[in-house]
Scaffold this active site. Structure first.
Site, PDB file in Angstrom:
ATOM      1  N   LYS A 111      -7.975  -1.155   3.390  1.00 32.14           N
ATOM      2  CA  LYS A 111      -7.668  -0.715   5.062  1.00 32.14           C
ATOM      3  C   LYS A 111      -8.311  -1.541   5.802  1.00 32.14           C
ATOM      4  CE  LYS A 111      -6.495   4.133   4.790  1.00 32.14           C
ATOM      5  NZ  LYS A 111      -6.686   5.608   5.189  1.00 32.14           N
ATOM      6  N   LYS A 194       2.268   1.658  -3.454  1.00 32.60           N
ATOM      7  CA  LYS A 194       2.200   3.315  -3.371  1.00 32.60           C
ATOM      8  C   LYS A 194       3.166   3.563  -2.180  1.00 32.60           C
ATOM      9  CE  LYS A 194      -1.391   5.055  -1.333  1.00 32.60           C
ATOM     10  NZ  LYS A 194      -2.760   5.440  -0.742  1.00 32.60           N
ATOM     11  N   LYS A 197       2.642   7.207   3.960  1.00 30.59           N
ATOM     12  CA  LYS A 197       2.964   7.876   5.168  1.00 30.59           C
ATOM     13  C   LYS A 197       2.690   6.452   6.245  1.00 30.59           C
ATOM     14  CE  LYS A 197      -0.236  11.584   4.903  1.00 30.59           C
ATOM     15  NZ  LYS A 197      -1.591  11.263   4.935  1.00 30.59           N
TER      16      LYS A 197
END
Ligand code: TYM
Length: 332
Positions: A111, A194, A197
């Site tokens: 991230k 993966k 969202k």
């Protein structure tokens, strides 16, 4: 009795991976366990969020959890920021966890990306807050997808370190509970990534609120390879997109991957995708509709969250106070 805790971030749309990897499993566990499920908005703000969108998404995710089968009369559903016990325990655990442990967390590395110095301190210490979520309830089992395994293992390490630091057996060591058949649902555009969202491409995922036409279109456009479906599941090795679609079919139909390939052996993806689309619509359609109904009834959702919040704090309050006593905080 074992106590279950799990959480989900209110960021972006709920997608099929959240449902098959987490929410469906949360619903199943209610029959045999005391369950506590949390919309984790404190985690969401570790990266920038638009305030109005965060508020909307918090309600929507709560609606998704309920529509996905979590029954507010049997389980606790609430919003993390409204139970200050989480942040209180997180501070104590920040003083137990070690920098070296957090440096190993792969989600932070993903991230934060190349600009590590530009990441928030919150993003770095995110897994400690996650440990606090679980330990504030002395939860024993944590149903999650594969991507959260490292964080739950860290929560175990932190619990153990707290116990040994204060010479106590206060915190139980939580176990990650991962559903093997849907541990990691992958993107429809790239079978090595993966489903998420936060993926910029909406065609990479099926959202829990997508209508029948959109679901069918996304599945039709899903990446595949030119070979037909094999006649045994091991032959999906090295075919990540084909494997992912078979995994999704098997998880939705609640059958083994072997059963799916036996049924479609030698057939092309055209036929397979059209049946997969029908199946996905049959499973997700009613859930999406119930989500829409709940989104149009915000008072109903807020009443559930309010009740859940009170119940959550009834459980976590005494645990946090006992942890504070162990640490040596003075109560006047
Ligand atoms: P989050 O919000 O990213 O995802 C919620 C749950 O959905 C699972 N999941 C998936 N499972 C299979 N395949 C996928 N493609 C997929 N995408 C998401 C996740 O594994 C997760 O179980 N840090 C957590 C939230 C959290 C939490 C907690 C979880 C905060 N505190 C305490 C457990 C216990 C997260 O970001 O999940």
């Amino acid at each position: 009795m074992n106590r279950i805790f799990s959480g989900i971030q209110p960021s972006g749309n709920l997608q099929l991976g959240n449902y098959l990897g987490a929410i469906r499993n949360w619903a199943r566990m209610q029959d045999s366990h005391e369950c506590i499920y949390c919309v984790v908005d404190l985690h969401a703000i570790t990266v920038p969020q638009d305030p109005a969108e965060l508020r909307r998404a918090t309600r929507e995710v709560a609606a998704g959890v309920i529509a996905g089968g979590v029954d507010p009369d049997r389980s606790v559903i609430f919003v993390q920021s409204q139970a200050p016990e989480h942040a209180e325990l997180a501070w104590i655990l920040n003083c137990v966890a070690r920098l070296g442990w957090l440096n190993r967390m792969t989600q932070f590395k993903d991230k934060a990306g190349a600009d590590r110095d530009g990441a928030t301190v919150g993003l770095y210490t995110y897994p400690v807050l996650q440990a606090a979520d679980v330990l504030a309830y002395k939860a024993t089992d944590v149903p999650v997808g594969e991507d959260q395994k490292q964080h739950i293992e860290l929560a175990r390490d932190i619990a153990q370190a707290f116990n040994s630091m204060f010479d106590t057996d206060f915190f139980p060591l939580p176990e990650p509970r991962i559903q093997p058949e849907a541990a990691r649902i992958m993107s429809l555009r790239d079978g090595t990534r993966k489903m998420s969202k936060s993926d910029p491409s909406d065609y990479s995922r099926i959202n829990m609120t997508d209508g029948a036409d959109l679901i069918a279109r996304k599945i039709r456009r899903a990446k595949t390879d030119p070979a037909p479906l094999p006649d045994h599941a091991e032959a999906l090795e090295g075919r990540p997109e084909a494997r992912n679609l078979v995994t999704i079919y098997a998880a939705l139909a609640e059958v083994s991957q072997e059963t799916v390939v036996e049924r479609f052996a030698g057939k092309g993806f055209g036929i397979f995708k059209s049946e997969l689309a029908d199946l996905a619509v049959a499973v997700l359609g009613p859930i999406g509709e119930e989500m829409q109904r709940l989104m149009a009834a915000p008072d109903e959702v807020d009443a559930i969250l309010g009740r859940g919040n009170a119940r959550a704090r009834e459980i976590s309050g005494p645990i946090i106070r006992a942890a504070q006593d162990i640490v040596g905080f003075h109560r006047a």
